[in-house]
Write a protein that holds these residues in place. Sequence first.
Motif, PDB file in Angstrom:
ATOM      1  N   TYR A 274      57.248  25.997  32.453  1.00  0.00           N
ATOM      2  CA  TYR A 274      57.598  25.110  31.345  1.00  0.00           C
ATOM      3  C   TYR A 274      57.101  23.690  31.610  1.00  0.00           C
ATOM      4  O   TYR A 274      56.515  23.040  30.735  1.00  0.00           O
ATOM      5  CB  TYR A 274      59.117  25.085  31.169  1.00  0.00           C
ATOM      6  N   TYR A 275      57.349  23.222  32.813  1.00  0.00           N
ATOM      7  CA  TYR A 275      56.997  21.846  33.140  1.00  0.00           C
ATOM      8  C   TYR A 275      55.500  21.712  33.436  1.00  0.00           C
ATOM      9  O   TYR A 275      54.927  20.627  33.264  1.00  0.00           O
ATOM     10  CB  TYR A 275      57.851  21.383  34.313  1.00  0.00           C
ATOM     11  N   SER A 278      54.100  21.316  30.057  1.00  0.00           N
ATOM     12  CA  SER A 278      54.432  19.966  29.580  1.00  0.00           C
ATOM     13  C   SER A 278      53.453  18.945  30.143  1.00  0.00           C
ATOM     14  O   SER A 278      53.011  18.031  29.439  1.00  0.00           O
ATOM     15  CB  SER A 278      55.866  19.596  29.987  1.00  0.00           C
ATOM     16  N   LEU A 287      58.200  18.478  26.849  1.00  0.00           N
ATOM     17  CA  LEU A 287      59.060  18.300  28.019  1.00  0.00           C
ATOM     18  C   LEU A 287      60.529  18.443  27.656  1.00  0.00           C
ATOM     19  O   LEU A 287      61.287  19.169  28.328  1.00  0.00           O
ATOM     20  CB  LEU A 287      58.797  16.934  28.648  1.00  0.00           C
ATOM     21  N   SER A 290      61.422  21.900  26.740  1.00  0.00           N
ATOM     22  CA  SER A 290      61.477  22.700  27.965  1.00  0.00           C
ATOM     23  C   SER A 290      62.809  22.501  28.693  1.00  0.00           C
ATOM     24  O   SER A 290      63.415  23.463  29.175  1.00  0.00           O
ATOM     25  CB  SER A 290      60.314  22.335  28.882  1.00  0.00           C
ATOM     26  N   LEU A 291      63.246  21.241  28.780  1.00  0.00           N
ATOM     27  CA  LEU A 291      64.531  20.964  29.430  1.00  0.00           C
ATOM     28  C   LEU A 291      65.682  21.643  28.693  1.00  0.00           C
ATOM     29  O   LEU A 291      66.584  22.223  29.312  1.00  0.00           O
ATOM     30  CB  LEU A 291      64.754  19.457  29.499  1.00  0.00           C
TER      31      LEU A 291
END
Length: 972
Positions: A274-275, A278, A287, A290-291
């Motif tokens: 995910y990151y 990002s 980002l 994703s968090l």
Amino acid sequence: MVLSTPQGLRQRKVADDGSGDSGAHFKAESEKTRQAHEEVVWGQTPDGEVFRVPTTHDVLTGLFHPRYPKSHLDILNLSLLGLQLVLFYILPRPTAKVFFLFYFVFWRAAYDAGLGWVLTKQSKRKWMVREVQHLGWLDEKRNPAARNWIRAQLQGKMGKDYSFDELPLEYNTWLLFRQLVDVILLNDFLAYCMFSFACFRVPEGLSFPVHAMRWIGGVALVVFNLWVKTEAHNVVKDYGWYWGDVFFQRGALVFDGVFELAPHPMYSVGYAGYYGLSLMAGSYAVLYVSLAAHAAQFAFLISNGCTGKRKPIALRKPISASETKKIKKVHSSRQIPSSVEDNSDQLSTPAATEGETATDTETETECEGKASGTLRSYRPKKPILLESTVSQHDLHHKYFRRDVVLLHNIDLLRSSDAMLALLLVYVVLGSSLPVLSYNATLALHFAHACAWCMFHSFGLGLLLRAQSKSKYLVRHFLKHYHYPSRDHGDGAVQEAFTNWKALYNISLCMTYTSLTSLAWKSYTAPVAWFEGDALLCHTLGALLIALHGWAAMESFEVLGVFGWFYGDFFMEDFPAHLEYTGIFRYLNNPELMSGAYFLGLALISGSKLVGVLAVIRFVSHWWFLQTVEHPHMQKLYGDSLRKDAGFVKVIKSVASKNARLLESRAGRHVPEIKRVAKEVKGTFDKVFEETADVVEEFLARSKPRISEVMQETKVLLQQSRERLVITRVARDLSSFDTTKYKVSIVPSQSGDKRFHIGESIKVNWQAPARHSRRDWIGIYKVGANKSTLVTKISSSGLWVPVHHEEWDQDAPVDHTNRITTLGKEPEFGIVSFEGPTLPWTIGQYEVRYHHDGKYNVLSLDGPCEVYVSKPVALDLTSIREYLTYTVPLCLDSDPDLIPLSCGGIQESADTDPAVARDVDDFSFWSEQQAKRICYVIKQAFGVEYAPDVVVADANLTALANRILVSKQLLVL
């Protein structure tokens, strides 16, 4: 459990149920060779049916390999994935961002909320299996079309070792569930990627090295993500990947490899991609999404729990013989280990770490262990010492006793906790106060000093008074903290007195420090020392402060630390006697001179606020002496306590001589003077006595009233919680003859309707043939429901269904036939209230028969009494025999929990005499069972314990010994 036959489950480190080798499935010779070398894996359903687990294929191979047949669900999945690609290509960039954001949110919600809800229901209620069974999807007679369609979908996805007809319902339901999971997981992943690509941009203002590092880091995180997921799947295989443990058992998983890299790697570091995306997309939107998605995944993990068999609390498992010798050697040489964690790491190493799959497991302890001990002969009326082998459970409670973790377990009667709370309050208030004016600063200092003065006299005074009357502080530490059996209660007394001394010293220091701070803030040095009374006030103030210092030192010299800290309120065995020496030769209560310090500072500072505080200090300390200290001294020393000190005697003697001299000179006015003096003295005495009587009467009357108000408030809060229920009432009662419904409580073994707490309560019921199969029976306290037609408070779990098969735990099954239509004769039955459905507080109860899952009352019976019996005698043998009867009741008579001496089951490991289990050891499934034992002990013996104390003992003899010591210690 490792077995080589179908009678058990084979536990393997590597299972080949997720092979992705496509060529092997199309070559018969390779298939035979692989199966010849493959170890057979056996599964077991919750009903005990054992079956061979077939080989499964990973989703990517089965979905995208052209040589694998595609099911209808695979076609749907591929269509949805293709639709995303088409939409990404044709939609404008701004529209694509918004669309794929909401599309990803949909699939993420389907994953974390949808699958989480389904897995929870399956884990706790076997919901999916029951739904498939009810709908008849796999039943050839009830729904052959659905069965044939599902069979075709599953057989095409499986290998040659799969037989649809021979495998149990649970396994085929799991395979069907896998198809749904594949649709959600792949669409969730692709929707996130499409959203990331739609948000792609090149950040401006960054140098080429920064861009290079951004892409290198992003690619590295994505590659790392793929590696973690691949390795995790190689470890758990499809069984763990698709939460197979909520459907059937396939042996304990061994979590090694990537699972030793980080906790829950599939949910933690497994989302590093995910990151990475990002970083590569260069978008804050990606980002933050994703968090949020990662947080939702952790919420899914927490809500669904982890793999693990439910373990009893306080289970004593002796440490291995080699480790036991090591510990004995350490103890013999009097070496203290640095930390209990080091010991626990050396003493036991789990064979497998916690897993990643959802289950209904409720692991409520981290301490495993089972201590064995020798059951000795019981000596009446004397506490005994228990000897046991070392266990991790005992080591834990030896070194950890309700330790404060942040603010958890904080106890303000424990001095270290009180200082922590005090420090936090000062830091928070000090940092949050605005800039104050001079007057506001003085007011703040006055309030601060006044608060400490009042607390020192009234707060600690009430605490000391409670200790004098009921040994409150000792009871508190006996209740909340575990002490070894061999200390005979001395540990509680010592800890109570130690913490009292620290609290008293803190309060004393803060009282004088806060007053001094107030005087300093209000002090202004005189401009002219020799004009007016400035020098005189300073001189008198210094003399009063010196007088107070001299009186305090003289008092300490006579009292010592024992009297200074009021040791006679705590220690009865300490030699204490009255000594009227030193300053006590002249004064009974030299502590009153503490007011001299306050008055001295008032004179020096010239502040009215300090003067007011001096008066408050004198009055509050006078109350302390009259209400707390004097009654306790009178109780301890009785007539040996003198009335007048030397100073008072001298004053009275001088006054008597002067009175006689005045009488000789007054002549004929003597009778009148005596009459006036007598009236004045009588008036003062009367006012004082009446004031004292009024105060005492007020306290005597208010105490039971306050207790009554508190009890009523507690009851109202309980009732308000119980009334937080939407009362559902049926509207079709006109078609039911309520007179044909009957319910009656079966008498107990004693022949009446009195049941000892924990005993099962059986209820006979009768209903007409056309009664609702969702009818249920609840048990309530008499008077809790004012209406006999409708129940308006919650049962709080104290209910049982008339027909168990019509209920899915606490919810009626929606699709059942609600009315029984067969037969004309009334239907009879019997239900039993046991375990958590029983009332666990004493009182009068009634049972109510309710209609169709609602709150209409068709019949009721009662009252019946739930009581707690008393032991025949207060000696060790009688107390242990009493616990032998009551503890199994509180543990629901579960043979896995109750002691061996009460009929518990002995495990095979307990047969080893070197690590034999003590016959009086017991354990718990939950802290609620420990609370039941605490309640029974309080009702039977009048001694309160916290659940942690009972859990720490977890032994009949140890608990009986503790009760006996407490009763002996708390005798007033």
